[in-house]
Design a protein around this motif. Structure first.
Motif, PDB file in Angstrom:
ATOM      1  N   LYS A 168      18.263  21.924  38.168  1.00  0.00           N
ATOM      2  CA  LYS A 168      18.021  21.158  37.152  1.00  0.00           C
ATOM      3  C   LYS A 168      19.384  22.185  35.585  1.00  0.00           C
ATOM      4  CE  LYS A 168      16.286  18.683  33.005  1.00  0.00           C
ATOM      5  NZ  LYS A 168      14.829  18.210  32.283  1.00  0.00           N
ATOM      6  N   GLU A 169      18.541  23.539  35.678  1.00  0.00           N
ATOM      7  CA  GLU A 169      18.929  24.263  34.965  1.00  0.00           C
ATOM      8  C   GLU A 169      20.313  25.115  35.055  1.00  0.00           C
ATOM      9  OE1 GLU A 169      17.593  28.401  32.490  1.00  0.00           O
ATOM     10  OE2 GLU A 169      16.344  27.918  34.078  1.00  0.00           O
ATOM     11  N   GLU A 170      20.787  25.211  36.135  1.00  0.00           N
ATOM     12  CA  GLU A 170      21.140  25.930  36.836  1.00  0.00           C
ATOM     13  C   GLU A 170      22.565  24.428  36.726  1.00  0.00           C
ATOM     14  OE1 GLU A 170      24.173  28.560  38.618  1.00  0.00           O
ATOM     15  OE2 GLU A 170      22.038  29.090  38.248  1.00  0.00           O
ATOM     16  N   ALA A 171      22.481  23.564  37.089  1.00  0.00           N
ATOM     17  CA  ALA A 171      23.579  21.950  36.147  1.00  0.00           C
ATOM     18  C   ALA A 171      23.695  22.388  35.590  1.00  0.00           C
ATOM     19  CB  ALA A 171      22.703  20.880  37.545  1.00  0.00           C
ATOM     20  N   LEU A 172      23.252  21.892  34.080  1.00  0.00           N
ATOM     21  CA  LEU A 172      23.244  21.896  33.036  1.00  0.00           C
ATOM     22  C   LEU A 172      24.200  23.788  32.518  1.00  0.00           C
ATOM     23  CD1 LEU A 172      19.629  20.760  31.771  1.00  0.00           C
ATOM     24  CD2 LEU A 172      22.036  19.269  31.447  1.00  0.00           C
ATOM     25  N   SER A 173      24.275  24.582  33.155  1.00  0.00           N
ATOM     26  CA  SER A 173      24.851  25.501  32.827  1.00  0.00           C
ATOM     27  C   SER A 173      26.185  25.428  32.732  1.00  0.00           C
ATOM     28  CB  SER A 173      24.174  26.744  33.046  1.00  0.00           C
ATOM     29  OG  SER A 173      24.570  27.207  34.641  1.00  0.00           O
ATOM     30  N   ASP A 174      26.818  24.873  34.188  1.00  0.00           N
ATOM     31  CA  ASP A 174      28.048  24.361  34.168  1.00  0.00           C
ATOM     32  C   ASP A 174      28.701  24.010  32.915  1.00  0.00           C
ATOM     33  OD1 ASP A 174      28.167  25.442  37.209  1.00  0.00           O
ATOM     34  OD2 ASP A 174      26.869  23.478  37.376  1.00  0.00           O
ATOM     35  N   TYR A 175      28.210  23.000  32.031  1.00  0.00           N
ATOM     36  CA  TYR A 175      28.625  22.393  31.708  1.00  0.00           C
ATOM     37  C   TYR A 175      28.875  23.442  29.784  1.00  0.00           C
ATOM     38  CZ  TYR A 175      27.558  18.056  33.291  1.00  0.00           C
ATOM     39  OH  TYR A 175      27.129  16.453  34.451  1.00  0.00           O
ATOM     40  N   THR A 176      29.685  24.452  29.519  1.00  0.00           N
ATOM     41  CA  THR A 176      30.129  25.640  28.746  1.00  0.00           C
ATOM     42  C   THR A 176      30.938  25.362  27.879  1.00  0.00           C
ATOM     43  OG1 THR A 176      31.294  26.433  30.668  1.00  0.00           O
ATOM     44  CG2 THR A 176      29.501  27.507  30.862  1.00  0.00           C
ATOM     45  N   SER A 177      31.632  24.558  27.798  1.00  0.00           N
ATOM     46  CA  SER A 177      32.421  23.869  26.899  1.00  0.00           C
ATOM     47  C   SER A 177      31.136  23.359  25.823  1.00  0.00           C
ATOM     48  CB  SER A 177      33.344  23.500  27.099  1.00  0.00           C
ATOM     49  OG  SER A 177      32.765  22.100  28.074  1.00  0.00           O
ATOM     50  N   GLN A 178      30.863  22.771  26.179  1.00  0.00           N
ATOM     51  CA  GLN A 178      29.562  21.819  25.175  1.00  0.00           C
ATOM     52  C   GLN A 178      28.283  22.659  24.628  1.00  0.00           C
ATOM     53  OE1 GLN A 178      30.621  18.745  24.271  1.00  0.00           O
ATOM     54  NE2 GLN A 178      32.700  20.064  25.817  1.00  0.00           N
ATOM     55  N   PHE A 179      28.468  24.143  25.374  1.00  0.00           N
ATOM     56  CA  PHE A 179      27.122  24.563  24.642  1.00  0.00           C
ATOM     57  C   PHE A 179      26.957  25.592  23.576  1.00  0.00           C
ATOM     58  CE2 PHE A 179      25.358  24.096  28.642  1.00  0.00           C
ATOM     59  CZ  PHE A 179      23.542  25.170  28.345  1.00  0.00           C
ATOM     60  N   ASN A 180      28.146  25.394  23.125  1.00  0.00           N
ATOM     61  CA  ASN A 180      29.114  26.813  21.589  1.00  0.00           C
ATOM     62  C   ASN A 180      28.491  26.177  20.726  1.00  0.00           C
ATOM     63  OD1 ASN A 180      29.120  29.067  23.031  1.00  0.00           O
ATOM     64  ND2 ASN A 180      31.061  28.709  23.290  1.00  0.00           N
ATOM     65  N   PRO A 181      29.148  24.619  20.395  1.00  0.00           N
ATOM     66  CA  PRO A 181      28.856  23.836  19.054  1.00  0.00           C
ATOM     67  C   PRO A 181      27.626  23.375  19.160  1.00  0.00           C
ATOM     68  CG  PRO A 181      30.394  22.693  20.396  1.00  0.00           C
ATOM     69  CD  PRO A 181      29.716  24.331  21.717  1.00  0.00           C
ATOM     70  N   LEU A 182      26.707  23.620  20.094  1.00  0.00           N
ATOM     71  CA  LEU A 182      25.290  22.632  19.692  1.00  0.00           C
ATOM     72  C   LEU A 182      24.898  23.495  18.615  1.00  0.00           C
ATOM     73  CD1 LEU A 182      23.588  22.276  23.092  1.00  0.00           C
ATOM     74  CD2 LEU A 182      24.855  20.215  21.329  1.00  0.00           C
ATOM     75  N   ARG A 183      23.925  22.772  17.379  1.00  0.00           N
ATOM     76  CA  ARG A 183      22.832  23.554  16.890  1.00  0.00           C
ATOM     77  C   ARG A 183      22.333  24.967  17.532  1.00  0.00           C
ATOM     78  NH1 ARG A 183      19.729  19.467  12.876  1.00  0.00           N
ATOM     79  NH2 ARG A 183      18.663  21.498  12.541  1.00  0.00           N
ATOM     80  N   ALA A 184      21.653  25.569  16.820  1.00  0.00           N
ATOM     81  CA  ALA A 184      21.066  27.294  16.809  1.00  0.00           C
ATOM     82  C   ALA A 184      19.744  26.291  17.935  1.00  0.00           C
ATOM     83  CB  ALA A 184      20.785  27.821  16.259  1.00  0.00           C
ATOM     84  N   ILE A 185      19.455  25.340  16.379  1.00  0.00           N
ATOM     85  CA  ILE A 185      17.682  24.816  17.066  1.00  0.00           C
ATOM     86  C   ILE A 185      18.132  24.389  18.554  1.00  0.00           C
ATOM     87  CG2 ILE A 185      16.092  24.217  16.764  1.00  0.00           C
ATOM     88  CD1 ILE A 185      16.391  24.021  14.175  1.00  0.00           C
ATOM     89  N   ARG A 186      18.920  23.667  19.174  1.00  0.00           N
ATOM     90  CA  ARG A 186      19.189  23.139  20.074  1.00  0.00           C
ATOM     91  C   ARG A 186      19.887  24.066  21.545  1.00  0.00           C
ATOM     92  NH1 ARG A 186      16.780  18.200  19.401  1.00  0.00           N
ATOM     93  NH2 ARG A 186      18.192  16.881  17.756  1.00  0.00           N
ATOM     94  N   ARG A 187      20.162  25.295  21.228  1.00  0.00           N
ATOM     95  CA  ARG A 187      20.453  25.441  22.177  1.00  0.00           C
ATOM     96  C   ARG A 187      18.669  26.718  22.567  1.00  0.00           C
ATOM     97  NH1 ARG A 187      24.763  27.656  19.118  1.00  0.00           N
ATOM     98  NH2 ARG A 187      24.302  29.311  18.006  1.00  0.00           N
ATOM     99  N   GLY A 188      18.808  27.110  21.706  1.00  0.00           N
ATOM    100  CA  GLY A 188      16.820  27.451  21.608  1.00  0.00           C
ATOM    101  C   GLY A 188      16.343  26.461  22.375  1.00  0.00           C
ATOM    102  N   LEU A 189      16.040  25.429  22.648  1.00  0.00           N
ATOM    103  CA  LEU A 189      15.486  24.646  23.748  1.00  0.00           C
ATOM    104  C   LEU A 189      15.692  24.694  24.444  1.00  0.00           C
ATOM    105  CD1 LEU A 189      15.232  21.425  20.934  1.00  0.00           C
ATOM    106  CD2 LEU A 189      13.554  22.821  21.629  1.00  0.00           C
ATOM    107  N   LEU A 190      17.369  24.685  25.152  1.00  0.00           N
ATOM    108  CA  LEU A 190      17.337  25.156  26.521  1.00  0.00           C
ATOM    109  C   LEU A 190      17.754  25.964  26.507  1.00  0.00           C
ATOM    110  CD1 LEU A 190      21.349  22.982  26.016  1.00  0.00           C
ATOM    111  CD2 LEU A 190      19.383  22.177  27.279  1.00  0.00           C
ATOM    112  N   ARG A 191      17.249  27.036  26.083  1.00  0.00           N
ATOM    113  CA  ARG A 191      16.745  28.241  27.383  1.00  0.00           C
ATOM    114  C   ARG A 191      14.699  28.375  26.853  1.00  0.00           C
ATOM    115  NH1 ARG A 191      19.724  30.327  22.553  1.00  0.00           N
ATOM    116  NH2 ARG A 191      21.827  31.323  22.646  1.00  0.00           N
TER     117      ARG A 191
END
Length: 205
Positions: A168-191
């Motif tokens: 699941k984590e590997e698959a989500l990492s393929d959506y690279t174009s959508q990660f940058n604009p996420l709010r910092a807190i959301r990006r933190g959750l994904l880590r």
């Protein structure tokens, strides 16, 4: 055969440019949608699911209300007659994602027409920003969510095994174009590994 239907996979007209796509690193929205479709196909490769793309435009490219009836009909045209339809619950704090909400409403319509529908917590949006690891996903109330969408629901928490979490984590990492604009807190959750551990389903009862 499992299929993943992407409702909003339409390509905007040449020359379209939006703030969101620019934040994603691609000011040409036509090219961005081609990139996003390719990302989706790569990510779905981990699941052996068949990608099915519908021609509706992402919300950032349109003005006005969605035609929920048309969306529901389009989904039924490509879905197997006896298949279970999984749709986003579209519950995410104060502001619900309009595209997720449109699919949720289409799914509710299909439910009323007798199709078997299961809703899922669309991540990371469904994770409350103030909820810590110990409280996810137990703090999600099926009663409260059911009240907000007008359908009686029963919650089911699915715990993934270690291999499934890694995929699941590997698959989500393929959506690279959508990660940058996420709010910092959301990006933190994904880590946080903890948030790859569970899926949450809401079954109509």
């Amino acid at each position: 055969q499992t299929s993943v239907i992407t409702v909003f996979a339409g390509i905007p007209p040449a020359g379209t440019s939006t703030t969101w796509d620019s934040h994603c690193g691609q000011p040409d929205s036509e090219l961005m949608m081609h990139d996003r479709i390719q990302e989706n196909e790569v990510a779905l490769g981990y699941t052996n699911a068949e990608p099915l793309n519908l021609p509706y435009l992402d919300g950032q490219y349109i003005h006005g209300e969605r035609d929920v009836d048309a969306i529901a009909q389009s989904i039924l045209e490509v879905a197997s007659p006896d298949s279970v339809i999984y749709a986003p619950i579209a519950i995410a704090g104060i502001r619900k994602h309009p595209d997720h909400l449109a699919v949720q409403q289409a799914a509710q319509q299909m439910l009323e027409e007798g199709r078997e529908v299961v809703f899922y917590a669309d991540l990371p949006y469904a994770i409350p920003l103030v909820v810590g690891e110990r409280n996810w996903p137990a703090r999600k109330s099926a009663v409260k969510i059911a009240r907000s969408i007008g359908t009686k629901l029963e919650a089911e928490i699915v715990e993934l095994n270690v291999e499934q979490q890694a995929e699941k984590e590997e698959a989500l990492s393929d959506y690279t174009s959508q990660f940058n604009p996420l709010r910092a807190i959301r990006r933190g959750l994904l880590r946080k590994k903890h948030f790859y551990r569970y899926e949450m389903l809401f079954k109509p009862v």
